[in-house]
Motif scaffolding. Structure first.
Motif, short mmCIF file in Angstrom:
data_model
loop_
_atom_site.label_atom_id
_atom_site.label_comp_id
_atom_site.label_asym_id
_atom_site.label_seq_id
_atom_site.Cartn_x
_atom_site.Cartn_y
_atom_site.Cartn_z
N ASN A 6 43.04 34.60 51.97
CA ASN A 6 43.94 33.48 51.66
C ASN A 6 44.39 33.52 50.20
N GLY A 7 45.01 34.63 49.80
CA GLY A 7 45.42 34.78 48.41
C GLY A 7 46.84 34.35 48.16
N SER A 8 47.23 33.17 48.65
CA SER A 8 48.58 32.68 48.37
C SER A 8 48.66 32.20 46.92
N VAL A 9 49.87 32.22 46.37
CA VAL A 9 50.11 31.74 45.01
C VAL A 9 51.32 30.80 45.04
N ARG A 80 39.05 31.44 37.68
CA ARG A 80 40.10 31.69 38.67
C ARG A 80 39.75 32.94 39.46
N ASP A 81 40.10 32.93 40.71
CA ASP A 81 39.75 34.05 41.59
C ASP A 81 40.83 35.13 41.52
N VAL A 82 41.04 35.66 40.31
CA VAL A 82 42.03 36.72 40.10
C VAL A 82 41.40 37.82 39.24
N GLU A 156 36.61 41.44 44.30
CA GLU A 156 37.15 40.78 45.49
C GLU A 156 37.97 39.54 45.14
N PRO A 157 38.97 39.70 44.30
CA PRO A 157 39.79 38.55 43.91
C PRO A 157 40.72 38.14 45.04
N GLN A 158 41.16 36.90 44.99
CA GLN A 158 42.21 36.49 45.92
C GLN A 158 43.54 37.14 45.54
N VAL A 159 43.74 37.36 44.24
CA VAL A 159 45.01 37.92 43.76
C VAL A 159 44.73 38.98 42.70
N LEU A 160 45.38 40.14 42.84
CA LEU A 160 45.31 41.19 41.83
C LEU A 160 46.58 41.13 41.00
N LEU A 161 46.42 41.08 39.68
CA LEU A 161 47.56 41.01 38.76
C LEU A 161 47.71 42.36 38.06
N LEU A 162 48.92 42.89 38.04
CA LEU A 162 49.17 44.19 37.42
C LEU A 162 50.27 44.03 36.37
N ASP A 163 49.91 44.26 35.11
CA ASP A 163 50.83 44.05 34.00
C ASP A 163 51.36 45.39 33.49
#
Length: 353
Positions: A6-9, A80-82, A156-163
């Motif tokens: 459930n990794g909605s943003v 935060r789960d990121v 195991e994050p809900q969301v992976l951020l790539l910069d």
């Protein structure tokens, strides 16, 4: 290694000010679980600020941010789960690859044996099984990038951020690593928010692209939608090159619009196009060049550049200078050659401004 499903943003009317400067203007955005969404735009458009707010490295001036349905607007980054993959990878040079991946797990008080097992599984998932005892300096840039992704994913994050994750790689390696990131995201099904200024990269990896301009969303949609139906001249020129040409919409007919450019009439997608003056975005490879004919759309070659598998031309016309990409490398259209200009059925869109 699994990821939360459930990794909605959600960005709900988010605004960010730095003093008197407004970096983000009322951003509202919904990212579906399991999708890779790219924030794309020129330097200073607000994409990195948006990512930093999602990561908890900046806080909104107003509005809300939700991750997996939970309001995280004012939570610090560590709550935060990121997980974030930074531009520089941020690997510890004195630690082995396995130790780098284990580090975040042990910091979260996980049992050492379980952390090591999960880290080894993470390296296997990104194709680096057996590389655990090497130092980062012993890996290629693409392999270092995969270590950074594994280190983020084992949490195991809900969301992976790539910069800007590929900016340190050369062009050929960038193509390969972006394919690997996309295949990994699709195989594991995690939600990813990806920031880049590279249009080709965005087209290659994204389920959806959000193009930002001056702290606001200029347009969002699938890569194909943005490329084939740009909403403005800014989008048309930013998502691949485009010639913006004035035209006259003569009529709409069954979802198509009949337009006239100089003396040339052509049919383009345009269900809601209204008769009258308008503009079209014409992709460089959607233009044909033939021997000059009196009744057609005339032009004159101003510049020609042979580039192996195609020739690039600048063509002077009454509608302005057109940039043309021509695959016909066997012919030689030299400057001052008169030509007749035509359009392919695809690669042309009516734009609003």
């Amino acid at each position: 290694m699994t990821t939360h499903s459930n990794g909605s943003v959600v960005f709900d009317n988010v605004r960010k000010q730095f003093g008197t400067f407004t970096a983000i203007h009322g951003l509202s955005l919904h990212i579906e679980p399991g999708t890779l969404v790219t924030l794309l735009g020129p330097s200073g458009c607000g994409k990195t600020t948006t990512l930093r707010m999602l990561a908890g490295l900046e806080h909104p001036t107003s509005g809300r941010i939700l991750i997996g349905g939970k309001d995280v607007t004012m939570l610090p980054a560590n709550e935060r789960d990121v997980s974030m993959v930074f531009q520089s990878y941020a690997l510890f040079p004195h630690m082995s690859v396995l130790e780098n991946v284990v580090y975040g797990l042990e910091s979260s008080k996980m049992n050492k044996n379980e952390a090591r097992s999960r880290a080894e599984d993470g390296l296997k998932q990104v194709g680096l099984a057996g590389y655990g005892q090497r130092l980062p300096a012993e890996l290629s840039g693409g392999q270092q990038q995969r270590v950074a992704v594994a280190r983020a994913l084992v949490l195991e994050p809900q969301v992976l951020l790539l910069d800007e994750p590929l900016s340190n790689l050369d062009a050929r390696l960038r193509r390969r690593v972006r394919t690997e990131i996309r295949e990994l995201q699709q195989r594991l099904g995690f939600t990813a928010v990806y920031v880049t200024h590279d249009q080709e990269e965005a087209l290659a990896v994204s389920d959806r692209i959000v193009v930002m301009q001056d702290g606001a969303v200029a347009q969002q949609g699938s890569p194909r939608e943005l490329y084939e139906a740009p909403a403005s001249s800014f989008i048309a020129d930013f998502i691949g090159e485009a010639n913006v040409v004035p035209c006259e919409v003569l009529r709409s007919d069954g979802g198509q619009a009949i337009i006239r450019v100089a003396r040339l009439e052509h049919s383009v997608p345009g269900r809601s196009a209204r008769p009258g003056p308008a503009k079209i975005a014409v992709r460089p490879n959607a233009i044909t060049l033939d021997a000059a004919e009196a009744a057609a759309f005339p032009g004159s070659i101003r510049h020609a550049a042979y580039l192996g598998d195609h020739v690039e031309y600048e063509v002077e016309t009454e509608a302005g200078t057109l940039f043309v990409v021509d695959p016909a490398v066997d012919r030689n259209l030299t400057p001052a050659t008169n030509v007749s200009i035509g359009f392919h059925p695809r690669g042309i869109a009516i734009i609003d401004n």
